[in-house]
Design an enzyme around this catalytic site. Structure first.
Site, mmCIF file in Angstrom:
data_model
loop_
_atom_site.group_PDB
_atom_site.id
_atom_site.type_symbol
_atom_site.label_atom_id
_atom_site.label_comp_id
_atom_site.label_asym_id
_atom_site.label_seq_id
_atom_site.Cartn_x
_atom_site.Cartn_y
_atom_site.Cartn_z
ATOM 1 N N ILE A 1 37.730 22.784 9.742
ATOM 2 C CA ILE A 1 37.355 21.760 8.762
ATOM 3 C C ILE A 1 38.178 20.496 8.974
ATOM 4 C CG2 ILE A 1 36.984 21.254 6.313
ATOM 5 C CD1 ILE A 1 36.954 24.266 5.803
ATOM 6 N N THR B 1 48.072 26.998 16.076
ATOM 7 C CA THR B 1 48.059 28.463 16.060
ATOM 8 C C THR B 1 46.819 28.914 16.829
ATOM 9 O OG1 THR B 1 46.658 28.593 14.097
ATOM 10 C CG2 THR B 1 49.054 28.402 13.725
ATOM 11 N N ALA C 1 46.097 22.559 6.531
ATOM 12 C CA ALA C 1 46.741 23.594 7.352
ATOM 13 C C ALA C 1 46.905 24.883 6.566
ATOM 14 C CB ALA C 1 48.103 23.098 7.836
ATOM 15 N N THR D 1 52.828 30.210 5.856
ATOM 16 C CA THR D 1 52.164 28.898 5.982
ATOM 17 C C THR D 1 51.571 28.430 4.656
ATOM 18 O OG1 THR D 1 51.715 28.971 8.331
ATOM 19 C CG2 THR D 1 50.141 27.753 7.006
ATOM 20 N N THR E 1 40.193 26.736 -2.032
ATOM 21 C CA THR E 1 39.000 27.546 -1.818
ATOM 22 C C THR E 1 38.473 28.119 -3.126
ATOM 23 O OG1 THR E 1 38.317 29.675 -0.869
ATOM 24 C CG2 THR E 1 40.648 29.401 -1.246
ATOM 25 N N ASP E 2 37.187 28.505 -3.112
ATOM 26 C CA ASP E 2 36.632 29.178 -4.293
ATOM 27 C C ASP E 2 37.175 30.600 -4.436
ATOM 28 O OD1 ASP E 2 35.287 30.360 -2.155
ATOM 29 O OD2 ASP E 2 33.263 29.934 -2.891
ATOM 30 N N GLU E 3 37.793 31.131 -3.361
ATOM 31 C CA GLU E 3 38.240 32.532 -3.408
ATOM 32 C C GLU E 3 39.355 32.767 -4.424
ATOM 33 O OE1 GLU E 3 38.666 34.781 0.114
ATOM 34 O OE2 GLU E 3 37.088 33.713 1.172
ATOM 35 N N TYR F 1 45.057 36.545 1.428
ATOM 36 C CA TYR F 1 44.678 35.150 1.707
ATOM 37 C C TYR F 1 44.483 34.370 0.406
ATOM 38 C CZ TYR F 1 41.546 31.180 2.445
ATOM 39 O OH TYR F 1 40.969 29.930 2.403
ATOM 40 N N LYS G 1 46.616 31.239 -1.299
ATOM 41 C CA LYS G 1 46.024 29.924 -1.623
ATOM 42 C C LYS G 1 46.232 29.627 -3.121
ATOM 43 C CE LYS G 1 43.969 27.437 0.623
ATOM 44 N NZ LYS G 1 44.408 26.320 1.508
HETATM 45 P P1 NAD Z 1 41.242 27.061 10.441
HETATM 46 O O1 NAD Z 1 41.895 28.402 10.478
HETATM 47 O O2 NAD Z 1 40.050 26.800 11.291
HETATM 48 O O3 NAD Z 1 42.304 25.921 10.792
HETATM 49 C C1 NAD Z 1 43.613 25.934 10.296
HETATM 50 C C2 NAD Z 1 44.412 24.895 11.070
HETATM 51 O O4 NAD Z 1 45.736 24.855 10.518
HETATM 52 C C3 NAD Z 1 44.557 25.204 12.565
HETATM 53 O O5 NAD Z 1 44.377 24.047 13.327
HETATM 54 C C4 NAD Z 1 45.992 25.700 12.681
HETATM 55 O O6 NAD Z 1 46.578 25.458 13.953
HETATM 56 C C5 NAD Z 1 46.672 24.893 11.590
HETATM 57 N N1 NAD Z 1 47.900 25.542 11.076
HETATM 58 C C6 NAD Z 1 48.036 26.836 10.700
HETATM 59 N N2 NAD Z 1 49.306 27.057 10.312
HETATM 60 C C7 NAD Z 1 49.975 25.883 10.445
HETATM 61 C C8 NAD Z 1 51.309 25.476 10.183
HETATM 62 N N3 NAD Z 1 52.223 26.338 9.715
HETATM 63 N N4 NAD Z 1 51.646 24.188 10.402
HETATM 64 C C9 NAD Z 1 50.723 23.310 10.881
HETATM 65 N N5 NAD Z 1 49.452 23.650 11.164
HETATM 66 C C10 NAD Z 1 49.075 24.921 10.934
HETATM 67 O O7 NAD Z 1 40.926 26.814 8.907
HETATM 68 P P2 NAD Z 1 39.680 26.079 8.232
HETATM 69 O O8 NAD Z 1 38.576 27.041 8.090
HETATM 70 O O9 NAD Z 1 39.469 24.792 8.914
HETATM 71 O O10 NAD Z 1 40.267 25.809 6.761
HETATM 72 C C11 NAD Z 1 41.008 24.624 6.487
HETATM 73 C C12 NAD Z 1 41.446 24.646 5.021
HETATM 74 O O11 NAD Z 1 40.288 24.707 4.190
HETATM 75 C C13 NAD Z 1 42.287 25.856 4.644
HETATM 76 O O12 NAD Z 1 43.285 25.415 3.751
HETATM 77 C C14 NAD Z 1 41.320 26.794 3.950
HETATM 78 O O13 NAD Z 1 41.983 27.590 3.007
HETATM 79 C C15 NAD Z 1 40.391 25.804 3.282
HETATM 80 N N6 NAD Z 1 39.010 26.268 3.058
HETATM 81 C C16 NAD Z 1 38.289 26.812 4.083
HETATM 82 C C17 NAD Z 1 36.960 27.166 3.861
HETATM 83 C C18 NAD Z 1 36.100 27.742 4.971
HETATM 84 O O14 NAD Z 1 34.961 28.123 4.732
HETATM 85 N N7 NAD Z 1 36.579 27.803 6.222
HETATM 86 C C19 NAD Z 1 36.381 26.990 2.595
HETATM 87 C C20 NAD Z 1 37.165 26.441 1.564
HETATM 88 C C21 NAD Z 1 38.467 26.074 1.808
HETATM 89 O O1 DAU Z 2 34.814 31.041 0.239
HETATM 90 C C1 DAU Z 2 35.615 30.224 1.030
HETATM 91 C C2 DAU Z 2 36.261 31.056 2.118
HETATM 92 O O2 DAU Z 2 35.251 31.354 3.070
HETATM 93 C C3 DAU Z 2 37.423 30.343 2.781
HETATM 94 O O3 DAU Z 2 38.439 30.138 1.837
HETATM 95 C C4 DAU Z 2 37.955 31.173 3.962
HETATM 96 O O4 DAU Z 2 38.986 30.464 4.632
HETATM 97 C C5 DAU Z 2 36.815 31.422 4.917
HETATM 98 O O5 DAU Z 2 37.253 32.224 5.996
HETATM 99 C C6 DAU Z 2 35.652 32.103 4.200
HETATM 100 O O6 DAU Z 2 36.004 33.443 3.799
HETATM 101 P P1 DAU Z 2 34.968 34.660 3.913
HETATM 102 O O7 DAU Z 2 35.727 35.917 3.948
HETATM 103 O O8 DAU Z 2 33.885 34.529 2.915
HETATM 104 O O9 DAU Z 2 34.312 34.315 5.380
HETATM 105 P P2 DAU Z 2 33.938 35.259 6.613
HETATM 106 O O10 DAU Z 2 33.162 34.404 7.546
HETATM 107 O O11 DAU Z 2 35.117 35.988 7.144
HETATM 108 O O12 DAU Z 2 32.944 36.313 5.963
HETATM 109 C C7 DAU Z 2 31.762 35.901 5.289
HETATM 110 C C8 DAU Z 2 31.117 37.159 4.719
HETATM 111 O O13 DAU Z 2 30.618 37.951 5.811
HETATM 112 C C9 DAU Z 2 32.081 38.064 3.970
HETATM 113 O O14 DAU Z 2 31.380 38.678 2.892
HETATM 114 C C10 DAU Z 2 32.476 39.127 4.990
HETATM 115 C C11 DAU Z 2 31.230 39.264 5.822
HETATM 116 N N1 DAU Z 2 31.437 39.604 7.254
HETATM 117 C C12 DAU Z 2 32.318 38.855 7.973
HETATM 118 C C13 DAU Z 2 32.528 39.113 9.309
HETATM 119 C C14 DAU Z 2 33.535 38.310 10.112
HETATM 120 C C15 DAU Z 2 30.689 40.600 7.849
HETATM 121 O O15 DAU Z 2 29.861 41.268 7.188
HETATM 122 N N2 DAU Z 2 30.887 40.857 9.168
HETATM 123 C C16 DAU Z 2 31.784 40.160 9.934
HETATM 124 O O16 DAU Z 2 31.941 40.459 11.150
#
Ligand code: NAD
Ligand code: DAU
Length: 366
Positions: free
Chosen positions: A13, A37, A83, A101, A134-136, A160, A164
């Site tokens: 993101i 990472t 991050a 982190t 996050t919504d989690e 996780y 958060k």
């Molecule tokens: P990601 O895992 O793809 O990226 C995380 C980034 O943070 C990486 O580039 C990593 O190198 C960096 N990082 C990790 N630890 C670090 C540290 N100690 N110092 C500096 N950099 C560090 O994550 P993402 O999916 O892009 O999520 C970004 C943010 O959005 C997170 O805070 C996550 O909780 C939040 N978020 C994610 C989702 C989702 O669906 N992916 C939804 C809602 C909120």
């Molecule tokens: O809701 C926001 C969150 O969404 C963020 O805060 C997290 O950083 C992000 O990773 C994501 O979390 P989820 O656990 O919802 O995402 P994930 O893609 O890991 O899984 C989505 C759904 O699919 C979840 O119900 C678990 C399921 N799943 C996931 C994987 C990887 C499977 O059934 N099979 C799989 O192999």
């Protein structure tokens, strides 16, 4: 003009946010701080590498003196904090990095921001610390529960989401106690380009192309509320421009899907792409989509994730009404674009899969 410190800007993101920001506000300056990472990938920032308003710093958010140095040196007025350790499954097998982190790292950033922005000779007017959450943190919903609002009590269920939630509380406390200008956004599941292929949507697309099993946890009826990643960046933009200090804003797409239905939808989309473009069968000759078109046969039900949250759903009324937020991408267009992106950028995900992720996934599934 803003000068941003974007933490985690080499992740999924964060990188999409940096692209969005430099395109929309080309005169602004963006400094990315990222520890690179397993989830961080400098290649995610290739398109902005030569931009004179862009700087990349390889470093850790837990390094408070580095953050203080960057805030002062670049005269940062806005921190956008992405991050984090972000994958729920990894937080179950190894929570330590999440505590380090997500909690200690956020605390370290807050201390640095307070020191540089508030504790010097003069308070930096107009500073902002935006925390991406996050919504989690709200826990899980049943099929009939109302969607999460900003007033829903926190009830995180995984290491996780607990980490958060802890970071959200620290951000709130730094506003309430010390007067730091903070905002927090709580977003639902994102999807789109540069999504690391351990998460459901990119995992399914890349596994289909490799003719690998599509693992469905439990009964596959868990529900997630999916948002195209650029719409998340847009939501954060609106919060930065007009959000009220000290407030939380939910960002979501009003787009709930059961996991099994997402997987079937992607299977069909990929099959259609193979029909439309004969070149794909040459590039991915082992893909079932290239042979008998029965991609859904790769679906494999596996053991459920421990403590698996059943349903997430975001009520974004506050963000919609106060900030005029509406996602721009429909799910139909967003998922089609995403499938296209993975088909066109195989070199990107192939190198990610060949990297450290490979050994971790072997451990998990052997
Ligand atoms: P990601 O895992 O793809 O990226 C995380 C980034 O943070 C990486 O580039 C990593 O190198 C960096 N990082 C990790 N630890 C670090 C540290 N100690 N110092 C500096 N950099 C560090 O994550 P993402 O999916 O892009 O999520 C970004 C943010 O959005 C997170 O805070 C996550 O909780 C939040 N978020 C994610 C989702 C989702 O669906 N992916 C939804 C809602 C909120
Ligand atoms: O809701 C926001 C969150 O969404 C963020 O805060 C997290 O950083 C992000 O990773 C994501 O979390 P989820 O656990 O919802 O995402 P994930 O893609 O890991 O899984 C989505 C759904 O699919 C979840 O119900 C678990 C399921 N799943 C996931 C994987 C990887 C499977 O059934 N099979 C799989 O192999």
């Amino acid at each position: 003009m803003k000068i941003l410190l974007v933490t985690g800007g080499a992740g999924f993101i964060g990188a999409n946010f940096v692209h969005y920001w430099l395109q929309r506000y080309p005169a602004d300056k963006v400094v990315v701080l990222d520890a690179l990472t397993y989830a961080g990938n400098i290649a995610n920032l290739d398109t902005v590498k030569g931009n004179e308003n862009f700087t990349f710093v390889h470093g850790n958010i837990c390094d408070q003196s580095l953050v203080e140095y960057l805030l002062a040196k670049h005269e940062i007025d806005t921190v956008v904090h992405f991050a984090a350790e972000s994958h729920v499954d990894r937080s179950i097998t190894g929570p330590d990095a999440f505590i380090e982190t997500n909690i200690i790292g956020t605390y370290s950033l807050l201390k640095a921001a307070k020191k540089v922005w508030l504790d010097g000779d003069a308070v930096l007017e107009g500073h902002r610390f935006h925390h991406v959450s996050t919504d989690e943190v709200y826990g899980t919903l049943s099929a009939t529960d109302l969607a999460f609002t900003e007033d829903t009590a926190y009830a995180p269920n995984s290491p996780y989401s607990a980490s958060k939630a802890a970071s959200d509380h620290l951000v709130r406390a730094y506003h309430h106690t010390f007067g730091l200008n903070v905002t927090t956004s709580n977003c639902s599941n994102n999807y789109g380009p540069f999504h690391f292929p351990e998460k459901l949507i990119p995992l399914v697309i890349t596994n289909i192309l490799h003719n690998k099993a599509l693992p469905i946890y439990g009964d596959g009826q868990q529900i997630r509320d999916w948002l195209y990643v650029e719409d998340h960046a847009y939501g954060i933009d609106l919060v930065l421009q007009n959000g009220r200090i000290g407030e939380n804003y939910n960002i979501g797409g009003n787009n709930e899907w059961a996991n099994i239905d997402i997987v079937k939808t992607i299977s069909k989309l990929v099959e259609q792409e193979f029909i439309n473009n004969e070149e794909l069968a040459k590039r991915f000759p082992t893909a079932i989509a290239a042979i008998d078109k029965n991609t859904e046969s790769l679906i494999t039900y596996v053991k459920d994730r421990p403590g698996h949250d059943r349903r997430y759903a975001i009520d974004a009324t506050k963000t919609n009404d106060e900030l005029g937020y509406q996602p721009k991408e429909s799910f139909e267009s967003g998922i089609a674009k995403t499938v296209q992106w993975y088909l066109t950028n195989a070199a990107w995900w192939q190198s990610v899969i060949d990297g450290s992720y490979q050994s971790w996934i072997k451990e998990q599934y052997s």
